[in-house]
Scaffold this active site. Structure first.
Site, PDB file in Angstrom:
ATOM      1  N   HIS A 147     -10.212   1.355   1.719  1.00 24.90           N
ATOM      2  CA  HIS A 147      -9.689   2.659   2.159  1.00 24.90           C
ATOM      3  C   HIS A 147     -10.802   3.652   2.473  1.00 24.90           C
ATOM      4  O   HIS A 147     -10.677   4.445   3.409  1.00 24.90           O
ATOM      5  CB  HIS A 147      -8.766   3.261   1.098  1.00 24.90           C
ATOM      6  CG  HIS A 147      -7.342   2.808   1.192  1.00 24.90           C
ATOM      7  ND1 HIS A 147      -6.599   2.892   2.354  1.00 24.90           N
ATOM      8  CD2 HIS A 147      -6.508   2.282   0.262  1.00 24.90           C
ATOM      9  CE1 HIS A 147      -5.379   2.431   2.133  1.00 24.90           C
ATOM     10  NE2 HIS A 147      -5.298   2.048   0.876  1.00 24.90           N
TER      11      HIS A 147
ATOM     12  N   CYS B 266       0.851  -1.189   0.000  1.00 24.12           N
ATOM     13  CA  CYS B 266       0.000   0.000   0.000  1.00 24.12           C
ATOM     14  C   CYS B 266       0.884   1.235   0.000  1.00 24.12           C
ATOM     15  O   CYS B 266       1.902   1.279   0.701  1.00 24.12           O
ATOM     16  CB  CYS B 266      -0.891  -0.020   1.243  1.00 24.12           C
ATOM     17  SG  CYS B 266      -1.966   1.409   1.397  1.00 24.12           S
TER      18      CYS B 266
ATOM     19  N   HIS C 211      -9.357  -3.482  -2.340  1.00 24.06           N
ATOM     20  CA  HIS C 211      -8.343  -2.781  -1.536  1.00 24.06           C
ATOM     21  C   HIS C 211      -8.692  -1.296  -1.440  1.00 24.06           C
ATOM     22  O   HIS C 211      -8.625  -0.692  -0.357  1.00 24.06           O
ATOM     23  CB  HIS C 211      -6.964  -2.987  -2.175  1.00 24.06           C
ATOM     24  CG  HIS C 211      -5.830  -2.306  -1.470  1.00 24.06           C
ATOM     25  ND1 HIS C 211      -4.781  -2.997  -0.887  1.00 24.06           N
ATOM     26  CD2 HIS C 211      -5.543  -0.989  -1.258  1.00 24.06           C
ATOM     27  CE1 HIS C 211      -3.925  -2.137  -0.356  1.00 24.06           C
ATOM     28  NE2 HIS C 211      -4.363  -0.908  -0.576  1.00 24.06           N
ATOM     29  N   GLU C 212      -9.062  -0.690  -2.583  1.00 20.78           N
ATOM     30  CA  GLU C 212      -9.368   0.747  -2.587  1.00 20.78           C
ATOM     31  C   GLU C 212     -10.686   1.051  -1.886  1.00 20.78           C
ATOM     32  O   GLU C 212     -10.799   2.062  -1.181  1.00 20.78           O
ATOM     33  CB  GLU C 212      -9.376   1.291  -4.020  1.00 20.78           C
ATOM     34  CG  GLU C 212      -8.054   1.156  -4.760  1.00 20.78           C
ATOM     35  CD  GLU C 212      -6.838   1.618  -3.966  1.00 20.78           C
ATOM     36  OE1 GLU C 212      -6.945   2.623  -3.227  1.00 20.78           O
ATOM     37  OE2 GLU C 212      -5.778   0.968  -4.066  1.00 20.78           O
TER      38      GLU C 212
END
Length: 203
Positions: free
Chosen positions: A177, A130, A173-174
């Site tokens: 966030h 990351c 993954h995004e």
């Protein structure tokens, strides 16, 4: 000057100094949905995020600007708590072949949301990294093998995409966030390389 004001200035190019690191509370907050029509700042922000990913994947620009290569970026990583992500996954082809398209996945997503997912889980064999984490955190990051994602583009048009494999992992993954989740939260603390039944390891 706020982060979004600074980053969306005409001459500004996003670099590693703009990306906040783990420990910053913005990375643990649930980001706010954007409303439509988008502000000019929100549109420019999405475009600048995509520009950063393209620069980070260009060997010349990456070296010149001191960038780590990235395939995804979320607004909270820029200390902007909005539900905006950019993903840019290059097409990998056999040596000597020319890809039909330069990118397998290229999208700026506003208010992205996973609306359905597979029962099967998957993880990258080499683990995940990351841009907001400067250390190596080994282990399988367990995610859904396949997801269906709804999102809006800059014009407020709604899109639905079905993703599998690496593209699915990148988008999850995004989206993590914008929900205050870091990739290492999904690694088994006691046994980082534990493989439960049915886990698909993506090499």
């Amino acid at each position: 000057m706020s982060a979004i004001e600074r980053i969306t200035k005409a001459a500004h190019l996003i670099d590693m100094n703009d990306i906040i690191r783990e420990g910053n509370p913005t990375l643990r907050a649930i980001a706010e949905e954007v409303t439509f029509p988008l502000s000019d700042q929100e549109i420019i922000l999405g475009e600048k995020m995509m520009q950063f990913l393209k620069h980070s994947q260009d060997p010349v620009m990456a070296e010149k600007m001191g960038l780590r290569g990235g395939v995804g970026l979320a607004a909270p990583q820029l200390d902007i708590s909005k539900r905006i992500i950019a993903v840019l996954v290059p097409n990998i082809v056999e040596e000597g072949e020319t890809p039909q398209e330069a990118y397998d996945l290229e999208a700026i997503m506003y208010n992205p949301k996973i609306v359905s997912h597979s029962v099967q889980d998957a993880a990258l064999g080499e683990g995940e990294g990351c841009l907001s984490v400067d250390r190596n955190v080994p282990g399988y990051v367990v995610r859904h093998a396949r997801v269906t994602v709804d999102y809006f583009d800059k014009d407020g048009e709604k899109h639905r995409i079905k993703l599998k494999g690496y593209n699915s992992i990148v988008v999850q993954h995004e989206i993590d966030h914008i929900n205050g989740i870091m990739f290492y939260d999904r690694i088994n603390e006691k046994d980082p390389f534990a493989v439960k039944d049915g886990l698909l390891i993506l090499e």
